[in-house]
Every structure is written in C-alpha cells, then in structure tokens.
Design a protein around this motif. Structure first.
Motif, PDB file in Angstrom:
ATOM      1  N   GLU A  58     103.899  22.146 -62.093  1.00 39.05           N
ATOM      2  CA  GLU A  58     103.743  20.998 -61.202  1.00 39.05           C
ATOM      3  C   GLU A  58     102.785  19.967 -61.792  1.00 39.05           C
ATOM      4  N   VAL A 109     101.975  26.272 -60.591  1.00 40.00           N
ATOM      5  CA  VAL A 109     101.048  25.153 -60.441  1.00 40.00           C
ATOM      6  C   VAL A 109     100.904  24.401 -61.765  1.00 40.00           C
ATOM      7  N   HIS A 122      94.102  30.351 -55.411  1.00 42.12           N
ATOM      8  CA  HIS A 122      94.779  31.574 -54.987  1.00 42.12           C
ATOM      9  C   HIS A 122      95.093  32.502 -56.160  1.00 42.12           C
ATOM     10  N   ASN A 129      97.308  15.206 -55.234  1.00 42.79           N
ATOM     11  CA  ASN A 129      96.158  15.505 -54.389  1.00 42.79           C
ATOM     12  C   ASN A 129      95.317  16.593 -55.054  1.00 42.79           C
ATOM     13  N   SER A 130      94.085  16.239 -55.447  1.00 50.50           N
ATOM     14  CA  SER A 130      93.245  17.202 -56.154  1.00 50.50           C
ATOM     15  C   SER A 130      92.891  18.402 -55.276  1.00 50.50           C
ATOM     16  N   ASP A 131      92.716  18.170 -53.968  1.00 49.89           N
ATOM     17  CA  ASP A 131      92.399  19.282 -53.060  1.00 49.89           C
ATOM     18  C   ASP A 131      93.552  20.272 -52.991  1.00 49.89           C
ATOM     19  N   GLU A 132      94.776  19.746 -52.968  1.00 54.92           N
ATOM     20  CA  GLU A 132      95.955  20.617 -52.916  1.00 54.92           C
ATOM     21  C   GLU A 132      96.057  21.459 -54.181  1.00 54.92           C
ATOM     22  N   ILE A 133      95.829  20.833 -55.339  1.00 54.83           N
ATOM     23  CA  ILE A 133      95.898  21.558 -56.600  1.00 54.83           C
ATOM     24  C   ILE A 133      94.798  22.603 -56.670  1.00 54.83           C
ATOM     25  N   SER A 134      93.578  22.229 -56.283  1.00 59.99           N
ATOM     26  CA  SER A 134      92.474  23.185 -56.307  1.00 59.99           C
ATOM     27  C   SER A 134      92.776  24.387 -55.426  1.00 59.99           C
ATOM     28  N   ASP A 135      93.387  24.132 -54.287  1.00 58.32           N
ATOM     29  CA  ASP A 135      93.733  25.224 -53.369  1.00 58.32           C
ATOM     30  C   ASP A 135      94.760  26.162 -53.994  1.00 58.32           C
ATOM     31  N   LYS A 136      95.770  25.590 -54.660  1.00 53.97           N
ATOM     32  CA  LYS A 136      96.803  26.419 -55.296  1.00 53.97           C
ATOM     33  C   LYS A 136      96.220  27.247 -56.432  1.00 53.97           C
ATOM     34  N   SER A 142     103.322  15.929 -63.300  1.00 52.56           N
ATOM     35  CA  SER A 142     102.659  14.921 -62.458  1.00 52.56           C
ATOM     36  C   SER A 142     101.973  13.811 -63.233  1.00 52.56           C
TER      37      SER A 142
END
Length: 273
Positions: A23, A20, A44, A34-41, A27
């Motif tokens: 990535e 991450v 984890h 997408n901030s939500d996608e990064i926060s999700d990664k 970027s």
C-alpha cells in the motif's frame, strides 16, 4: 531459460512483503495518505514495528533523539521517512534466511544504492522517496536467482568475483539477468509500473525510452561501484556520463558541490540488522 521457468522453480519459496508495504509503495503520488492509519497498520505487526524502529535509530535515519515508537518516528523523521522505513523494513524482513546467500552484504549494498539514489533524486528534482525505493530494489533479482537456482547463482557470484560483469555473465549462463527477474518480482509484489520499469532498464542507459528513475539507479550504481572501489571524488566527477546527466537535468557543477556527500552515502557501512 525463461523468466517464467525461474519463477516456477522458485514457486512457494519466494518472499512476500506485508500488505501495508504494498500500500505504501503504491502511495507515492497520492496526497491523501493518512500517517495515523499507516502507523496503526504497522503497529499490528510487532516484528515489522521492531525492524522499523531499529532502522529509524540507525545512522541512516537517526535523529538527535532516540525514536521509541511509530508516533515518534512520524514526529521526528516525518511521514515520508516513515514510509520508506516501513518499505525498507518490510522488504528486508521478508527476505531473511535464504541458504548460501550473504544477506547482510547484499542489503548493505542495497541501502547504499537506496540512499545514493535518494540524494541524486533530490538534486534532479525527482521524487526522493520513489528514488530511494527504486534504488533499494535495484538488485532484488539476485534473491530470486538464489531461491530458484542456488547452484547457478553461486557459480555466477564466483565468476563475478573474478572480475566478470554480472549482467553479461547472467545473460550468458541463463539467457536473462537480474533486471528481468527483479522487475517481475516487483510486478508480483504489486509494485507500480514505474518501479518495475526502473529496475528493468537500469543498465540500459542509452535507451531513449528509459525513465528518469531507471537513469537514476543506473547512475547510483555507477557512483556506489566507483566509490567502493576507492575512486577519488575528482576521478568520479570527470568520469560521470554526460548523456545521463543531461537527461536527468543534472549539472556537473551541482554534483561537484555534493560529491563528498555522495561518496559518504555510497560507502557508509553502519549495521542495519
């Protein structure tokens, strides 16, 4: 000694940064992150999340409210700050535990470099987040030396502590210096060419091919070193290199108005670990 030889000696022992982080570093010039996608990664990875939140609540990034989650970090600090928090947390977390190396002192210097480069980038109308990351990684080659040739790295540190220039000492003893090793590590971490070049050319400020980000971290080194050796604001202002300021389109008057902020940023020593 060649760069490849150093990395052969360090084979299997060099840190790797989380995917991450790679990535996010890639970027900087994208608008579709997408901030939500990064926060999700990030979410984890519990260790990375904990380090991000610890750094978010430090004096370097802390807001008026406590940052308790990644969602809070995005809301209170903004996505750009979350991005550099993840990058900084991922890189510092990946490089823990190198025997004989004062990791805390090293990262305190790196964060001073990163934040000074970020402020300079804003003044020069460059990408502040990219400037921050270049500053953070400016001296990452030191870690490679301690992993690959720890006895020689310790010898170099002792000589530098006596007043010798680090780059000149490394070149004399090893035939290379930390800029070459740092650029190669950035390449192996799949970081953009822009960051690799900035690390490589940061001490070659008379090179007309050096990028603005190389000049930026070179100037950040100048400020951090000077202020940490108790130069006054007035002394620093008159000693700034004209050619570098010209190439960065930085007016001396602009820097004069920000010199107290630059001094505070360059000398801050809050606990990050």
């Amino acid at each position: 000694m060649q760069v490849a030889e150093i990395f052969d000696k360090a084979s299997g022992k060099l840190p790797m940064v989380p995917k991450v982080v790679q990535e996010l570093v890639a970027s900087f010039h994208r608008t579709d992150v997408n901030s939500d996608e990064i926060s999700d990664k990030v979410g984890h990875d519990q260790v990375l999340t904990a380090r991000v939140l610890r750094l978010a609540n430090s004096a370097r990034f802390g807001s008026s409210r406590k940052v308790g989650s990644l969602d809070d970090a995005v809301l209170l600090l903004g996505f750009d700050n979350l991005r550099v928090l993840v990058i900084a947390s991922g890189i510092t977390g990946a490089t823990l535990g190198i025997p004989g190396f004062d990791m805390k002192a090293f990262w305190l210097r790196c964060f001073a470099m990163a934040n000074t480069a970020k402020l300079l980038a804003k003044l020069a109308k460059l990408d502040a987040q990219l400037g921050y990351t270049c500053g953070l990684l400016a001296n990452i080659g030191e870690l490679v030396l301690y992993v690959a040739v720890p006895e020689q790295a310790l010898q170099i540190d002792k000589i530098v502590a006596g007043g010798a220039d680090r780059i000149a000492t490394e070149r004399m003893l090893l035939g290379m210096d930390l800029t070459e090793l740092g650029a190669e590590l950035a390449r192996r971490w799949n970081f953009p060419d822009e960051i690799q070049e900035a690390i490589y050319n940061q001490h070659d400020l008379l090179n007309e091919d050096a990028s603005p980000y190389a000049l930026l971290i070179g100037l950040a080194t100048f400020l951090v070193s000077g202020f940490r050796n108790e130069m006054s604001v007035d002394e620093m202002l008159v000693s700034l290199p004209d050619r570098v300021l010209e190439r960065l389109n930085l007016a001396r008057e602009t820097l004069s108005a920000e010199m107290e902020n630059l001094k505070e940023t360059a000398t801050r020593t809050d606990d990050l670990f």
